[in-house]
Write a protein that holds these residues in place. Structure first.
Motif, PDB file in Angstrom:
ATOM      1  N   TYR A  16       0.865  -1.188   0.000  1.00 28.31           N
ATOM      2  CA  TYR A  16       0.000   0.000   0.000  1.00 28.31           C
ATOM      3  C   TYR A  16       0.898   1.232   0.000  1.00 28.31           C
ATOM      4  O   TYR A  16       1.524   1.554   1.004  1.00 28.31           O
ATOM      5  N   ASP A  41      -1.619  -5.505  -4.426  1.00 22.77           N
ATOM      6  CA  ASP A  41      -1.420  -4.060  -4.296  1.00 22.77           C
ATOM      7  C   ASP A  41      -2.722  -3.358  -3.939  1.00 22.77           C
ATOM      8  O   ASP A  41      -3.658  -3.307  -4.740  1.00 22.77           O
ATOM      9  N   THR A  43      -2.736  -0.161  -3.329  1.00 22.40           N
ATOM     10  CA  THR A  43      -2.527   1.244  -3.687  1.00 22.40           C
ATOM     11  C   THR A  43      -3.613   1.705  -4.664  1.00 22.40           C
ATOM     12  O   THR A  43      -3.984   0.952  -5.577  1.00 22.40           O
ATOM     13  N   ALA A  45      -5.629   3.150  -7.798  1.00 23.12           N
ATOM     14  CA  ALA A  45      -5.314   2.856  -9.198  1.00 23.12           C
ATOM     15  C   ALA A  45      -4.455   3.919  -9.865  1.00 23.12           C
ATOM     16  O   ALA A  45      -3.643   3.604 -10.742  1.00 23.12           O
ATOM     17  N   ARG A  48       0.879   4.162  -9.750  1.00 24.52           N
ATOM     18  CA  ARG A  48       1.358   2.963 -10.435  1.00 24.52           C
ATOM     19  C   ARG A  48       2.763   2.562 -10.007  1.00 24.52           C
ATOM     20  O   ARG A  48       3.478   1.864 -10.728  1.00 24.52           O
ATOM     21  N   GLU A  51       3.266  -1.267  -9.751  1.00 28.12           N
ATOM     22  CA  GLU A  51       3.232  -1.845 -11.086  1.00 28.12           C
ATOM     23  C   GLU A  51       4.550  -1.596 -11.818  1.00 28.12           C
ATOM     24  O   GLU A  51       5.095  -2.506 -12.469  1.00 28.12           O
ATOM     25  N   LEU A  64       1.762  -9.822 -10.001  1.00 27.68           N
ATOM     26  CA  LEU A  64       1.139  -8.640  -9.405  1.00 27.68           C
ATOM     27  C   LEU A  64      -0.376  -8.735  -9.525  1.00 27.68           C
ATOM     28  O   LEU A  64      -0.907  -9.013 -10.604  1.00 27.68           O
ATOM     29  N   ARG A  66      -3.362  -6.197  -8.816  1.00 21.85           N
ATOM     30  CA  ARG A  66      -3.737  -4.818  -8.467  1.00 21.85           C
ATOM     31  C   ARG A  66      -5.223  -4.776  -8.105  1.00 21.85           C
ATOM     32  O   ARG A  66      -6.082  -5.192  -8.875  1.00 21.85           O
ATOM     33  N   GLY A  68      -6.689  -1.783  -7.075  1.00 17.89           N
ATOM     34  CA  GLY A  68      -7.185  -0.486  -7.507  1.00 17.89           C
ATOM     35  C   GLY A  68      -7.635   0.437  -6.403  1.00 17.89           C
ATOM     36  O   GLY A  68      -7.950   1.595  -6.649  1.00 17.89           O
TER      37      GLY A  68
END
Length: 311
Positions: A16, A41, A43, A45, A48, A51, A64, A66, A68
């Motif tokens: 995060y 993740d 974090t 969106a 990045r 990513e 990974l 994500r 979002g």
């Protein structure tokens, strides 16, 4: 040192908005010790950074996921655990983003788990001995001490290389796949803080034992920074933001409402949380906000209001 051929350890890292250098050091270390790493993740969106880091580490063992947005550490862990189990993990290693395992940590955890299982122990999880990056304190493990009414703390030593622990922190914990299936997922309504403690007590209530391992070593960041406090002399503690105060107090109250946790643990742990409120509200930088959020956490915990803090 790679895990033995009979084991397929896959790591789950929850991120995060991390410090990228710290996260990269963690991923490099885990990729060298495991069969694969899933980064989940939380974090938002638009950011990045995670990513981009994973793209800069083009290894087929790195994956990974994500989300979002920030759905909390518990949901991220559950998503990562499901992915690791689907990928054929025999054991899943859980990790926060701000930890740094020793190069042989996973091998040491696996060796301890094998020894304990051969000795007839029903192992729910093993965890490393960890040192806080902010304070330099190496933490012992909560453990039953013969002759004591409340729990105490023990460190592994040459005579006892593993310690049967009451709880383990999330980061660095290695869990057999079968235990994850039997005990069940992390409680997502806790969002963050005490997710590990609730699962630990549930595992122990199901008949599993937890162990701290002296030969497995990890550095880890407890809290946000170092805080100098007074308790019969000046000492160093970890400081936390007011929002983390809310979660830590609320979720402790939620733990106290659970029948799977013994009342003696609840009573002994309550003394720590009273002390925690004292340190954060007397010596912290946001004292009034910390006190206000602790009160809200107590209120919501008593009312059973869980999930993310809405402000």
């Amino acid at each position: 040192m790679q895990p033995s051929a009979k084991s397929r350890v896959i790591a789950v890292v929850v991120a995060y908005m991390p410090d990228i250098d710290t996260l990269r050091a963690l991923l490099d270390t885990l990729l060298a010790q495991t069969a694969g790493v899933f980064v989940v993740d939380n974090t938002p969106a638009a950011d990045r950074r995670v990513e981009a880091l994973c793209a800069a580490l083009p290894q087929p063992a790195l994956h990974l996921i994500r989300l979002g947005d920030n759905f909390g550490i518990a949901r991220a862990l559950n998503i990562g655990i499901d992915a690791a189990l689907a990928a054929g993990a025999t054991q899943v290693l859980l990790s926060d983003q701000d930890s740094l395992p020793a190069p042989d940590m996973v091998a040491a955890l696996l060796a301890a788990m094998d020894d304990l299982q051969r000795a007839g122990q029903r192992v729910g999880a093993v965890g490393p001995t960890y040192t806080d990056r902010h304070t330099g304190i190496t933490f012992p493990f909560q453990a039953h001490i013969p002759g004591r009414f409340f729990y105490g703390h023990r460190r592994p030593d040459a005579a006892h290389p593993t310690v049967e622990a009451l709880t383990l922190i999330t980061s660095g914990t290695l869990v057999p796949a079968q235990v994850l299936h039997e005990v069940g997922p992390m409680r997502e309504d806790f969002f963050i803080d005490h997710v590990d403690i609730e699962w630990n007590h549930r595992a122990r209530a199901a008949g599993f034992s937890l162990f701290g391992v002296g030969a497995a070593v990890m550095f880890h960041s407890m809290g946000d920074a170092m805080l100098r406090v007074w308790r019969f002399g000046w000492r160093q503690e970890s400081s936390y933001s007011p929002v983390r105060m809310y979660y830590r107090i609320r979720n402790f109250v939620a733990l106290c409402r659970l029948p799977t946790i013994k009342w003696r643990w609840k009573l002994r742990n309550a003394a720590y949380w009273i002390y925690f409120i004292y340190t954060q509200t007397v010596f912290g930088q946001q004292r009034l906000a910390a006190l206000r959020m602790a009160a809200r956490g107590l209120r919501d915990g008593l009312r059973g209001r869980m999930g993310p803090w809405r402000g």
